[in-house]
Design a protein around this motif. Structure first.
Motif, short mmCIF file in Angstrom:
data_model
loop_
_atom_site.label_atom_id
_atom_site.label_comp_id
_atom_site.label_asym_id
_atom_site.label_seq_id
_atom_site.Cartn_x
_atom_site.Cartn_y
_atom_site.Cartn_z
N ARG A 1 0.80 -1.16 0.02
CA ARG A 1 -0.15 0.09 -0.09
C ARG A 1 0.80 1.21 -0.09
NH1 ARG A 1 -1.95 -0.87 6.30
NH2 ARG A 1 -0.50 0.63 7.13
N ILE A 2 0.49 2.13 -0.71
CA ILE A 2 1.11 3.57 -0.68
C ILE A 2 0.88 4.44 0.53
CG2 ILE A 2 1.63 5.49 -2.06
CD1 ILE A 2 1.01 3.94 -4.54
N ASP A 3 1.75 4.64 1.46
CA ASP A 3 1.41 5.43 2.49
C ASP A 3 1.92 6.94 2.37
OD1 ASP A 3 0.48 3.55 4.70
OD2 ASP A 3 2.23 2.52 4.11
N LEU A 4 2.97 7.28 1.38
CA LEU A 4 3.07 8.50 1.31
C LEU A 4 3.33 8.78 -0.23
CD1 LEU A 4 3.98 11.44 2.65
CD2 LEU A 4 6.28 10.48 2.53
N ALA A 5 2.82 9.88 -0.91
CA ALA A 5 2.94 10.32 -2.19
C ALA A 5 2.97 11.72 -2.11
CB ALA A 5 2.04 9.75 -3.04
N ARG B 1 5.99 18.29 -0.13
CA ARG B 1 6.87 18.29 0.65
C ARG B 1 7.23 19.09 1.45
NH1 ARG B 1 12.38 18.68 1.10
NH2 ARG B 1 12.63 19.89 -0.60
N LEU B 2 7.56 20.41 0.74
CA LEU B 2 7.81 21.72 1.43
C LEU B 2 6.88 22.09 2.55
CD1 LEU B 2 9.43 23.63 -1.84
CD2 LEU B 2 10.72 22.58 0.43
N ALA B 3 5.57 22.04 2.00
CA ALA B 3 4.63 22.67 2.97
C ALA B 3 4.45 21.61 4.24
CB ALA B 3 3.09 22.29 2.32
N ARG B 4 4.83 20.47 4.06
CA ARG B 4 4.79 19.42 5.13
C ARG B 4 6.19 19.40 6.11
NH1 ARG B 4 1.80 14.02 3.18
NH2 ARG B 4 1.92 13.56 5.37
N LYS B 5 7.02 20.40 5.12
CA LYS B 5 8.55 20.28 5.98
C LYS B 5 9.17 18.81 6.23
CE LYS B 5 7.44 24.71 8.23
NZ LYS B 5 7.53 25.08 9.64
N LEU B 6 9.11 18.06 5.05
CA LEU B 6 9.54 16.73 5.08
C LEU B 6 10.69 16.68 3.97
CD1 LEU B 6 6.25 14.59 4.67
CD2 LEU B 6 7.77 14.67 6.63
N PRO B 7 11.58 15.93 4.53
CA PRO B 7 12.80 15.61 3.46
C PRO B 7 12.50 15.17 2.24
CG PRO B 7 13.17 14.40 5.87
CD PRO B 7 11.85 14.75 5.74
#
Length: 467
Positions: A302-306, A312-318
């Protein structure tokens, strides 16, 4: 000014003055900082290299200033170590004999951008380069997970694979690097250009046999990339899906599979990606996301992150690729200094049964992590497993178990180039060292064989390659 390394007797104040107008750094704290890379991933290298420092740092801004640094070093027989962003893992940019560190980051110009190539100075930051290319709808076919810090010259000098290898082959595969220009370490430095098959005499030679000043590289069309993480109940199921994705018609930029236990180190993904499931990390074009979803579902995942770049920038994720290659090792080491890693080749043809067999014999202290890649046109996988370190002997026993199952190891716990994989039995690059560095000033302690051949001709050195 006394020797910071304790290994040289040069008058460093006079040497620094003679380097003018080249910028120099002589503050001991800063020189010591620039004497390190990520060798501390390895407990063995950490013991060996943590007290190795240079004596002075030079930051040339042009090939002419680089030539001045090399000329003065040759005149005074000063050891030289080249450094880009310092993101290497094996101590490639650590000065084992003290001496001059030449940092290339001020030589960072993008010189020419063509329809399918770019010509660039060696010290150019890779993130800067990719951003400039993306404005023209292009990108590098292969780049490292450390692109935010790494320089393109450092990557070509010390790297071999990266983001994009699953589609575009190894960095050394024909067409990825079009030309490398280097300077010799002599009183009157010479420029030599390498192209075609000769590129691999300089590529991945750790700055031992010539000083890279300029590169011409292939570029490829960029995509609207979606960073994805899919998860699976078991690692074999995840690996099987990785094999299927890497062999499919889907245009992926990355295909990494990670043991579920590695995911526990990813603090930034907590609450987003579930714990206890094996991870497949990839970059997929937006236009092919439906095909990717179908493939993952068919494999029981299952796809848990896309996320695209805006999300990405809005969520401040690498970036997704910061959960791949040796960035994974770094993520683990941030909270657990008892882990290290290995470098293992799973050759073609890939077979999930081999992974199941290896899991049964390796033990619970090894967490598998495969990077699917193209090498010489064939689909292979590089296992960069996390290992809970206990002893040096256990590390090498693990390598032996992999090799007994047909998976060769490249030793990441050695700072000797002949023990790392690509230059194990290739004397031709040492013949070029004799031509371009006749005094043996460039990073010579990193070669086991240089002491054996340094007093014979380049032709005699090349002849050893054929015996």
């Amino acid at each position: 000014m006394t020797s910071i390394s304790g290994k040289t007797t040069i008058d460093w104040a006079a040497f620094a003055a003679a380097l003018s107008p080249v910028e120099v750094i002589d503050e001991p704290v800063l020189v010591k900082k620039r004497s390190r890379d990520f060798f501390w991933y390895s407990p063995i290298l950490d013991r060996r290299l943590k007290t190795c420092f240079g004596d002075l740092v030079a930051r040339p801004k042009s090939p002419a200033e680089m030539a001045h640094c090399l000329s003065l070093s040759a005149r005074h027989r000063v050891p030289v170590t080249l450094r880009g962003g310092g993101t290497g893992n094996y101590g490639q940019s650590v000065p084992m004999e003290g001496g001059l560190i030449i940092e290339t980051t001020a030589m960072d110009a993008i010189l020419e951008t063509g329809p399918d190539f770019v010509r660039v100075q060696a010290g150019c930051n890779i993130l800067k380069l990719n951003r400039a290319l993306q404005e023209r709808g292009r990108e590098l076919p292969v780049f490292p997970s450390t692109q935010d810090i790494a320089t393109i010259g450092g990557f070509v000098s010390g790297g071999s694979a990266g983001i994009g290898t699953v589609s575009h082959g190894m960095l050394r595969d024909a067409g990825n690097i079009l030309e490398i220009r280097v300077l010799s370490a002599e009183e009157t430095p010479r420029e030599v250009a390498f192209s075609g098959d000769q590129i691999n005499m300089i590529h991945h030679a750790w700055g031992i046999n010539g000083v890279i000043t300029e590169l011409t590289l292939r570029t490829v069309p960029t995509e609207d990339w979606i960073g994805c993480i899919a998860t699976f109940d078991t690692y074999p199921a995840c690996y099987s899906a990785g094999m299927a994705l890497a062999a499919s018609d889907i245009c992926r930029k990355l295909c990494s599979t990670l043991d579920a236990r590695i995911g526990t180190y990813f603090d930034r993904l907590k609450g987003i990606v579930p714990q206890g499931r094996a991870l497949l990390v990839t970059l997929i074009p937006r236009r092919q996301m439906e095909a990717f979803r179908t493939l993952i579902a068919a494999r029981g995942g299952r796809i848990d992150l896309a996320m695209d770049e805006t999300a990405r920038l809005a969520r401040k994720l690498p970036h997704a690729f910061e959960f791949s290659y040796n960035h994974t090792t770094l993520q683990a080491l941030k909270t657990d200094r008892k882990v290290t890693y290995l470098q293992i080749l799973c050759p073609a043809p890939l077979d999930v049964d081999r992974i199941v067999e290896l899991q049964a014999v390796l033990g619970d202290d090894i967490y598998m992590h495969h990077e699917f890649s193209r090498m010489g046109g064939q689909l292979v996988a590089f296992d960069l497993p996390l290992v809970r370190y206990s002893t040096d002997e256990r590390l090498y026993a693990i390598m032996g178990l992999y090799e007994a199952h047909g998976c060769p190891a490249s030793d990441p716990h050695s700072c000797i180039i002949e023990e790392g994989g690509m230059k194990k039995a290739d004397y031709r690059h040492l013949a070029w060292k004799k031509r371009l560095d006749p005094l043996g000033l460039l990073n010579s302690p990193k070669s086991r064989e240089w002491a054996r051949v340094r007093d014979i001709t380049p032709e005699a050195i090349e002849a050893l390659h054929q015996t």
